[in-house]
Design a protein around this motif. Structure first.
Motif, short mmCIF file in Angstrom:
data_model
loop_
_atom_site.label_atom_id
_atom_site.label_comp_id
_atom_site.label_asym_id
_atom_site.label_seq_id
_atom_site.Cartn_x
_atom_site.Cartn_y
_atom_site.Cartn_z
N SER A 135 -20.55 27.86 -25.08
CA SER A 135 -20.03 26.32 -24.89
C SER A 135 -21.52 25.55 -24.64
O SER A 135 -22.15 25.76 -23.89
N ARG A 136 -21.83 24.75 -25.51
CA ARG A 136 -22.96 23.90 -25.51
C ARG A 136 -22.62 22.52 -25.47
O ARG A 136 -22.04 22.00 -26.38
N ARG A 141 -20.30 31.32 -21.35
CA ARG A 141 -19.54 32.24 -22.25
C ARG A 141 -18.07 31.81 -22.50
O ARG A 141 -17.44 31.24 -21.49
N ILE A 142 -17.81 31.78 -23.79
CA ILE A 142 -16.27 31.46 -24.08
C ILE A 142 -15.73 32.56 -24.79
O ILE A 142 -16.42 33.48 -25.32
N ASP A 143 -14.38 32.80 -24.91
CA ASP A 143 -13.91 33.73 -25.42
C ASP A 143 -14.06 33.63 -27.04
O ASP A 143 -12.92 33.07 -27.63
N GLU A 187 -14.02 28.69 -20.12
CA GLU A 187 -13.25 29.56 -21.14
C GLU A 187 -11.62 29.19 -21.30
O GLU A 187 -11.10 29.19 -22.44
N LEU A 188 -11.09 28.83 -20.00
CA LEU A 188 -9.70 28.33 -20.05
C LEU A 188 -9.64 27.08 -20.81
O LEU A 188 -8.69 26.97 -21.44
N ALA A 189 -10.56 26.07 -20.50
CA ALA A 189 -10.47 24.85 -21.43
C ALA A 189 -10.44 24.82 -22.73
O ALA A 189 -9.57 24.39 -23.51
N SER A 190 -11.33 25.67 -23.17
CA SER A 190 -11.40 25.88 -24.75
C SER A 190 -10.19 26.36 -25.37
O SER A 190 -9.68 26.26 -26.46
N GLY A 212 -18.17 20.13 -19.39
CA GLY A 212 -18.19 21.27 -18.70
C GLY A 212 -19.54 21.99 -18.81
O GLY A 212 -20.58 21.04 -18.89
N PRO A 213 -19.84 23.10 -17.93
CA PRO A 213 -21.32 23.62 -17.77
C PRO A 213 -21.67 24.40 -19.18
O PRO A 213 -21.22 24.38 -20.12
#
Length: 367
Positions: A342-343, A138-140, A282-285, A133-134
């Motif tokens: 996400s990193r 930002r993730i939730d 965000e959805l993937a996580s 992913g990118p």
């Protein structure tokens, strides 16, 4: 001649759509593996190793179809009921495999596949999703930490039974008795969180189904057929697991905790990675981490309680290797999401950790 950014975005979107359409066509074609596997099992004396490999391959497109059907059904039921459908049926292959293993008196296989599902979603799926992913998006953080907290709570609540498994036979009656309130607490915690979310979505406006969405009847019929085929193929997989383990020189525990766990959650695994690749990190996580919570707080206690109707009950006496690996996976994933981004390097760390868990499970052998 220069190309505008808009043209680049359009070309990229077209390419992603074409790739997604190709993958869907391949998965539709692979659904033929299920009836082929069933016919080979019933009409021939095929080698058990071949049957194990065929059943694993057949379960992957079936898991995809279950996920696809629930997603389309959610277009008609609204977000609240749709989320409940996904929670209920998304882990259907895992649940069915576990129940057949209980029926065949393979408690180590059941517990191994459940623990392996929690670990693989946190370390393998979330790790791969971050890598593909990118970077830096930002993730939730709040939502993910809540789900991780539920996973951690599940390990803590099950500790008395886990300890009991090392003071005598892990399958003895007292372990089953102590597992019952543990399963009820886990299931109660899951239902509390689920109904709270349903109440939150109750007042949400229901949107019209998206263009191209299946009808509700088609979604439910597809779901019923896929679940039925999954039940039959899962029985073949369980019956051939021992032969495959002996053929490759691995323990039943390793096969269950690694291979069966990944196959049983193929829908969530593939979906999270494809979505991450498309930039929706965000959805993937959410898919990867919430699936772990669902296995720990829904599938595991439901299997335990349903096992009371079988001649062989399933106490939740997980091995210390499983408990430590689950707790470690939760702790490491918490550290990865604390910054709310996400990193890729963090995804690589999770994948290295999963490789370590796989190596540990390989060395551990059967109980």
């Amino acid at each position: 001649m220069s190309v505008s950014p808009q043209s680049n975005r359009t070309a990229s979107s077209t390419g992603r759509y074409a790739t997604r359409a190709l993958i869907h066509r391949i998965l539709w074609a692979l659904l033929a593996l299920a009836p082929v596997t069933i016919l080979i099992d019933y009409l021939t004396h095929a080698d058990k190793v071949v049957l194990f490999l065929l059943s694993c391959a057949a379960l992957i497109p079936l898991a995809w179809l279950i996920g696809e059907a629930t997603e389309h059904a959610a277009e008609h039921t609204g977000p609240g009921i749709g989320g409940f459908l996904n929670a209920s049926f998304g882990n259907a292959p895992e649940l069915i495999i576990a129940l057949f293993a209980v029926h065949n008196a393979l408690p180590q296989v059941v517990r191994g596949s459940l623990a392996g599902s929690v670990i693989s979603n946190l370390l393998l799926v979330f790790g791969v999703a971050q890598v593909v992913g990118p970077d830096g998006v930002r993730i939730d953080r709040r939502s993910l930490l809540t789900q991780l907290g539920l996973c951690g709570a599940a390990v803590i609540v099950a500790l008395p039974v886990i300890v009991l498994g090392y003071t005598g036979s892990p399958e003895r009656h007292v372990a089953v008795v102590v597992s019952i309130p543990v399963a009820i607490v886990l299931l109660g915690l899951y239902l509390t969180v689920t109904f709270r979310n349903l109440r939150r979505h109750r007042q949400a406006e229901r949107k019209a189904p998206a263009a191209g969405a299946w009808t509700l009847s088609r979604s439910l019929v597809s779901l019923a057929i896929a679940t039925g085929l999954t039940a039959v193929v899962s029985e073949i997989l369980v019956h051939s697991l021992d032969a495959f383990a002996k053929a490759v020189g691995a323990s039943e525990f390793f096969i269950a905790a690694v291979i069966v766990a990944i196959v049983g959650n193929a829908a969530e695994h593939g979906g999270a990675i494809v979505i991450a690749r498309s930039g929706k990190m965000e959805l993937a996580s959410e898919i990867a981490i919430s699936s772990s919570a669902q296995v720990a707080l829904l599938v595991a206690p439901v299997v335990m309680l349903l096992s009371l109707a079988f001649s062989h009950q399933l106490p939740l006496t997980f091995r210390w290797e499983e408990a430590v690996a689950m707790a470690g996976a939760v702790g490491l994933t918490v550290a990865m999401v604390l910054d709310g981004r996400s990193r890729r390097r963090e995804g690589a760390i999770l994948l290295v950790a999963y490789a370590g868990v796989v190596a540990g499970f390989l060395v551990a052998g059967n109980r």
